[in-house]
Write an enzyme that holds these catalytic residues in place. Structure first.
Site, PDB file in Angstrom:
ATOM      1  N   VAL A 205       0.622  -1.347   0.306  1.00 20.78           N
ATOM      2  CA  VAL A 205       0.030   0.085  -0.101  1.00 20.78           C
ATOM      3  C   VAL A 205       1.022   1.661   0.625  1.00 20.78           C
ATOM      4  CG1 VAL A 205      -1.415   1.419   1.473  1.00 20.78           C
ATOM      5  CG2 VAL A 205      -1.861  -1.422   1.208  1.00 20.78           C
TER       6      VAL A 205
ATOM      7  N   ARG B 261       1.256 -13.639   1.766  1.00 22.79           N
ATOM      8  CA  ARG B 261       1.099 -12.829   2.582  1.00 22.79           C
ATOM      9  C   ARG B 261      -0.820 -13.741   3.042  1.00 22.79           C
ATOM     10  NH1 ARG B 261       0.348  -7.308   3.450  1.00 22.79           N
ATOM     11  NH2 ARG B 261       0.053  -7.153   0.986  1.00 22.79           N
TER      12      ARG B 261
ATOM     13  N   CYS C 213      -6.200  -9.453   3.840  1.00 26.40           N
ATOM     14  CA  CYS C 213      -7.525  -8.441   3.698  1.00 26.40           C
ATOM     15  C   CYS C 213      -8.690  -9.371   3.165  1.00 26.40           C
ATOM     16  CB  CYS C 213      -8.157  -7.127   2.033  1.00 26.40           C
ATOM     17  SG  CYS C 213      -7.030  -6.066   1.684  1.00 26.40           S
TER      18      CYS C 213
END
Length: 451
Positions: free
Chosen positions: A20, A357, A286
């Site tokens: 990000v 991840r 997410c």
């Protein structure tokens, strides 16, 4: 006294340079003319990270996330990467983009956020700038984290209060603007995605909105308050998680009815208002994490969210169900299980990116290992060193064409795998092969097991 920084030439620091933070820092540094009025922007951008290794890589022009093109870094004289906290002193705008994972008990882990707030607090304490700093959080959190967790830390360490009304005392403002980065997606980039913004009061909220509007071509949405912005982010991925859980459960039902789920979905999506979601593994930073932030806060408020947690349970257990189907089929066909040679295609949490991840492919791997199966993992995107470091698994980036396998499992629909033709698929297959195709990309003439 509250004195807002100048939008045109403020000094801006991005805290955390991962998937990000780095693209965001580059967007601010690259944008030389405001999207609002085309005025020249003269901002200095500081990219800060606690990882010396990460900073060394970026200074050499290497981005191991593959999310950003650093070839133009040499031309960005307004961008600096550093681990030096002293360079954060006199920064006008802090944007926090650190990870917010879950712990082993699936509770929010805010340690990275805490460290970032402590670092900002120390910088604000030492600041002698004529401007009051603005702190903006982009990390995914549950509603209330910014006000109830982050700001008290900054206030305590800095000794500086939040701006609420005109005062002669030193103060700062803050807001929340959720990130909407989609790793591996080269079409939906920062500037082309509407940005939700918010602030601790109307004046700060409008300033933050103008800051992002100056670099976001798609525009912004100024939310009513910070909690609205926090909640908007956390429900975006909760909605996706539930939709995938639905089709995962449908795939279990349809398999018992001996109906191909992907065929059913392809037929159903011909209706104009049918939303196509496909079954599969749900990992990543997410979708497999954000719902737990929402349910954690919900339970604190006295409500146990049944539907959201049911969806999470289905998606967390789907890897076990897939391997169960594979083993049942091998038993049915009288095939040997122990010491079988298996090819696992894909290790990242999604297609066409190198992000490992919270990948759920690790669950597939572990389940196979319990049956004493020999496993080779191939992923053209995953970093071999990172995979070995984080999961203890040796992977390959290419397939050994001379080998044949008794088990082939497709877990990630990388373009690399999609481009295999029939003859290549056939060349990988032992004469008694069983193929578990979770993504529907293997030729049906090879009789793969599909969801």
């Amino acid at each position: 006294m509250f004195n807002l920084p100048k939008l045109i030439d403020c000094n801006l620091a991005v805290i955390g340079l991962g998937y990000v933070g780095l693209p965001l820092a580059l967007e601010f540094a690259n944008r030389r003319y405001s999207c609002i009025n085309k005025k020249i922007l003269k901002r200095n951008i500081l990219g800060f990270d606690i990882s010396e290794k990460r900073i060394r890589e970026l200074k050499k022009g290497n981005d191991l996330t593959n999310e950003s093109d650093l070839k133009k870094i040499g031309n960005l004289d307004n961008l600096e990467f550093t681990t030096d906290e002293s360079k954060l002193i006199n920064i006008d705008v802090f944007i926090v983009t650190v990870p917010t994972p879950i712990d082993d008990s699936k509770k929010p882990d805010l340690n990275f956020l805490k460290l970032a707030c402590e670092t900002i607090g120390k910088a604000i304490k030492k600041s002698e700038s004529e401007y009051s700093p603005i702190v903006i959080f982009e990390s995914t959190v549950y509603p209330g984290v910014t006000d109830e967790f982050c700001i008290p830390i900054i206030k305590k360490i800095s000794g500086v209060d939040v701006f609420t009304q005109p005062s002669s005392k030193k103060c700062f403002g803050y807001g929340y603007s959720p990130e909407r980065i989609n790793p591996g997606d080269k079409n939906h980039r920062i500037s082309s995605i509407v940005k939700v913004t918010s602030g601790n009061n109307e004046e700060v909220s409008n300033w933050i909105d103008q800051l992002y509007r100056s670099v976001i071509e798609a525009g912004t949405y100024n939310a009513q308050n910070i909690k609205v912005a926090e909640a908007a982010k956390v429900i975006e991925n909760t909605q996706r998680d539930l939709n995938i859980a639905l089709v995962n459960e449908l795939s279990i039902i349809l398999r018992k009815l001996e109906i191909d789920t992907i065929d059913v979905l392809n037929a159903a999506k011909t209706k104009w208002n049918f939303i196509p979601f496909y079954p599969g593994l749900v990992g990543g930073h997410c979708i497999g994490v954000d719902p737990y932030y929402l349910t954690y806060k919900s339970e604190q408020a006295g409500y146990s969210p049944e539907l959201i947690l049911a969806g999470r349970k289905i998606n967390d257990e789907i890897p076990s169900w897939y391997i169960e189907q594979l083993i049942l089929e091998m038993v049915r066909q009288g095939k040997k299980i122990a010491k079988s040679n298996a090819l696992l295609l894909g290790f990242t949490f999604k297609e066409n990116c190198n992000d490992i991840r919270n990948t759920k492919v690790i669950d597939i791997f572990k389940k196979l290992k319990k049956y004493d199966i020999n496993i080779e993992v191939v992923d053209p995107y995953a970093n071999k060193e990172e995979t070995l470091k984080h999961y203890g698994i040796k992977i390959q980036n290419t397939i050994e064409k001379s080998k044949k396998y008794e088990i082939i499992i497709v877990t990630v629909a990388h373009e690399y795998f999609r481009n295999f033709n029939y003859d290549f698929w056939k060349s990988l297959c032992d004469k008694d092969v069983i193929i578990l195709d979770l993504k529907g990309i293997v030729p049906k003439t090879l009789n793969p097991i599909r969801p």
